[in-house]
Scaffold this motif. Structure first.
Motif, PDB file in Angstrom:
ATOM      1  N   SER A  60       1.339  -1.217  -0.008  1.00 40.53           N
ATOM      2  CA  SER A  60       0.274   0.237  -0.342  1.00 40.53           C
ATOM      3  C   SER A  60       1.210   1.099   0.219  1.00 40.53           C
ATOM      4  CB  SER A  60      -1.020  -0.388   1.034  1.00 40.53           C
ATOM      5  OG  SER A  60      -1.945   1.561   1.473  1.00 40.53           O
ATOM      6  N   PHE A  61       1.929   0.993   0.666  1.00 43.63           N
ATOM      7  CA  PHE A  61       2.971   2.269   0.795  1.00 43.63           C
ATOM      8  C   PHE A  61       3.408   2.460  -1.082  1.00 43.63           C
ATOM      9  CE2 PHE A  61       7.359   3.834   1.600  1.00 43.63           C
ATOM     10  CZ  PHE A  61       6.847   5.000   1.838  1.00 43.63           C
ATOM     11  N   ILE A  62       3.860   1.550  -0.983  1.00 41.66           N
ATOM     12  CA  ILE A  62       4.544   1.658  -2.109  1.00 41.66           C
ATOM     13  C   ILE A  62       3.147   2.226  -4.081  1.00 41.66           C
ATOM     14  CG2 ILE A  62       5.276   0.484  -4.590  1.00 41.66           C
ATOM     15  CD1 ILE A  62       6.882  -1.267  -2.493  1.00 41.66           C
ATOM     16  N   PHE A  63       2.420   1.839  -3.411  1.00 44.30           N
ATOM     17  CA  PHE A  63       1.244   2.164  -4.851  1.00 44.30           C
ATOM     18  C   PHE A  63       0.709   3.446  -3.772  1.00 44.30           C
ATOM     19  CE2 PHE A  63      -3.261   2.577  -5.075  1.00 44.30           C
ATOM     20  CZ  PHE A  63      -3.228   2.731  -6.691  1.00 44.30           C
ATOM     21  N   GLN A  64       0.976   4.154  -3.135  1.00 45.88           N
ATOM     22  CA  GLN A  64       0.022   5.661  -2.475  1.00 45.88           C
ATOM     23  C   GLN A  64       1.904   6.513  -3.079  1.00 45.88           C
ATOM     24  OE1 GLN A  64      -1.519   7.000  -1.761  1.00 45.88           O
ATOM     25  NE2 GLN A  64      -3.120   5.153  -1.794  1.00 45.88           N
ATOM     26  N   VAL A  65       3.617   5.952  -2.744  1.00 47.78           N
ATOM     27  CA  VAL A  65       4.470   7.097  -3.857  1.00 47.78           C
ATOM     28  C   VAL A  65       4.090   6.833  -4.898  1.00 47.78           C
ATOM     29  CG1 VAL A  65       6.643   6.519  -3.662  1.00 47.78           C
ATOM     30  CG2 VAL A  65       6.043   6.550  -1.683  1.00 47.78           C
ATOM     31  N   VAL A  66       3.615   5.932  -5.651  1.00 47.28           N
ATOM     32  CA  VAL A  66       4.421   5.771  -7.399  1.00 47.28           C
ATOM     33  C   VAL A  66       2.588   6.782  -7.822  1.00 47.28           C
ATOM     34  CG1 VAL A  66       4.019   4.466  -9.863  1.00 47.28           C
ATOM     35  CG2 VAL A  66       4.847   3.638  -7.444  1.00 47.28           C
ATOM     36  N   LYS A  67       1.153   6.661  -6.494  1.00 48.13           N
ATOM     37  CA  LYS A  67       0.272   7.059  -7.420  1.00 48.13           C
ATOM     38  C   LYS A  67       1.035   8.648  -7.169  1.00 48.13           C
ATOM     39  CE  LYS A  67      -4.764   7.825  -6.349  1.00 48.13           C
ATOM     40  NZ  LYS A  67      -5.871   7.749  -5.202  1.00 48.13           N
ATOM     41  N   MET A  68       1.515   8.773  -6.095  1.00 42.99           N
ATOM     42  CA  MET A  68       1.883  10.582  -5.864  1.00 42.99           C
ATOM     43  C   MET A  68       2.681  11.162  -6.996  1.00 42.99           C
ATOM     44  SD  MET A  68       3.295  12.341  -1.938  1.00 42.99           S
ATOM     45  CE  MET A  68       1.923  11.585  -1.224  1.00 42.99           C
ATOM     46  N   ALA A  69       3.710  10.414  -6.882  1.00 36.87           N
ATOM     47  CA  ALA A  69       4.671  10.539  -7.980  1.00 36.87           C
ATOM     48  C   ALA A  69       3.782  10.731  -9.104  1.00 36.87           C
ATOM     49  CB  ALA A  69       5.877   9.441  -8.301  1.00 36.87           C
ATOM     50  N   ILE A  70       3.159  10.079  -9.658  1.00 32.54           N
ATOM     51  CA  ILE A  70       2.545  10.583 -11.120  1.00 32.54           C
ATOM     52  C   ILE A  70       1.720  11.450 -11.396  1.00 32.54           C
ATOM     53  CG2 ILE A  70       0.207   9.215 -12.920  1.00 32.54           C
ATOM     54  CD1 ILE A  70       1.563   7.134 -11.876  1.00 32.54           C
ATOM     55  N   ASN A  71       0.981  11.864 -10.036  1.00 34.50           N
ATOM     56  CA  ASN A  71      -0.145  13.171 -10.230  1.00 34.50           C
ATOM     57  C   ASN A  71       0.582  14.204  -9.660  1.00 34.50           C
ATOM     58  OD1 ASN A  71      -2.289  11.448 -10.808  1.00 34.50           O
ATOM     59  ND2 ASN A  71      -2.858  11.066  -8.379  1.00 34.50           N
ATOM     60  N   GLY A  72       2.055  14.541  -9.967  1.00 31.32           N
ATOM     61  CA  GLY A  72       2.848  15.581  -9.131  1.00 31.32           C
ATOM     62  C   GLY A  72       2.504  15.842  -7.550  1.00 31.32           C
ATOM     63  N   GLY A  73       1.970  15.104  -6.709  1.00 30.05           N
ATOM     64  CA  GLY A  73       2.192  15.482  -6.089  1.00 30.05           C
ATOM     65  C   GLY A  73       0.422  15.976  -5.120  1.00 30.05           C
ATOM     66  N   ASN A  74      -0.719  15.293  -6.300  1.00 29.21           N
ATOM     67  CA  ASN A  74      -1.463  16.049  -6.133  1.00 29.21           C
ATOM     68  C   ASN A  74      -2.552  14.977  -5.568  1.00 29.21           C
ATOM     69  OD1 ASN A  74      -1.552  19.206  -6.788  1.00 29.21           O
ATOM     70  ND2 ASN A  74      -2.390  18.748  -8.847  1.00 29.21           N
ATOM     71  N   ASN A  75      -3.202  15.157  -4.531  1.00 31.54           N
ATOM     72  CA  ASN A  75      -3.613  13.643  -3.302  1.00 31.54           C
ATOM     73  C   ASN A  75      -5.326  13.640  -4.249  1.00 31.54           C
ATOM     74  OD1 ASN A  75      -3.872  11.509  -2.726  1.00 31.54           O
ATOM     75  ND2 ASN A  75      -3.929  12.441  -0.284  1.00 31.54           N
ATOM     76  N   GLU A  76      -5.993  14.605  -5.143  1.00 27.67           N
ATOM     77  CA  GLU A  76      -6.923  13.895  -5.728  1.00 27.67           C
ATOM     78  C   GLU A  76      -7.404  13.031  -6.922  1.00 27.67           C
ATOM     79  OE1 GLU A  76      -8.194  17.703  -7.676  1.00 27.67           O
ATOM     80  OE2 GLU A  76      -6.982  19.175  -6.193  1.00 27.67           O
ATOM     81  N   ASP A  77      -8.303  12.469  -6.332  1.00 29.79           N
ATOM     82  CA  ASP A  77      -8.907  11.040  -7.125  1.00 29.79           C
ATOM     83  C   ASP A  77      -9.678  11.147  -8.400  1.00 29.79           C
ATOM     84  OD1 ASP A  77      -6.987   9.422  -5.095  1.00 29.79           O
ATOM     85  OD2 ASP A  77      -8.865   8.927  -4.091  1.00 29.79           O
TER      86      ASP A  77
END
Length: 77
Positions: A60-77
């Motif tokens: 879950s941690f790795i998934f969140q880091v990759v998702k944050m890297a792709i979105n550029g730090g924006n945590n909007e879904d």
């Protein structure tokens, strides 16, 4: 000594040989108490649950880091 009392009293004592055999059996068992004779390489269910929990948390941690890297730090879904 084991005593039974009915209309007459019968007392029965344990022979020395039987008592020594019981003591020897107890002493042999007390040195083996807590040993797992069936298998030492067997994983217990608690270890499996702990491993699955660790994989879930790390994944879950790795998934969140990759998702944050792709979105550029924006945590909007």
């Amino acid at each position: 000594m084991i005593c039974f009392s009915f209309s007459f009293k019968i007392c029965q004592t344990t022979s020395k040989r039987v008592a020594e055999r019981k003591v020897a059996k107890f002493e042999k068992n007390i040195t083996r108490r807590g040993l797992n004779i069936t298998g030492k390489n067997k994983m217990e269910p608690a270890h499996i649950v702990l491993a699955l929990f660790a994989v879930l948390v790390i994944g879950s941690f790795i998934f969140q880091v990759v998702k944050m890297a792709i979105n550029g730090g924006n945590n909007e879904d």
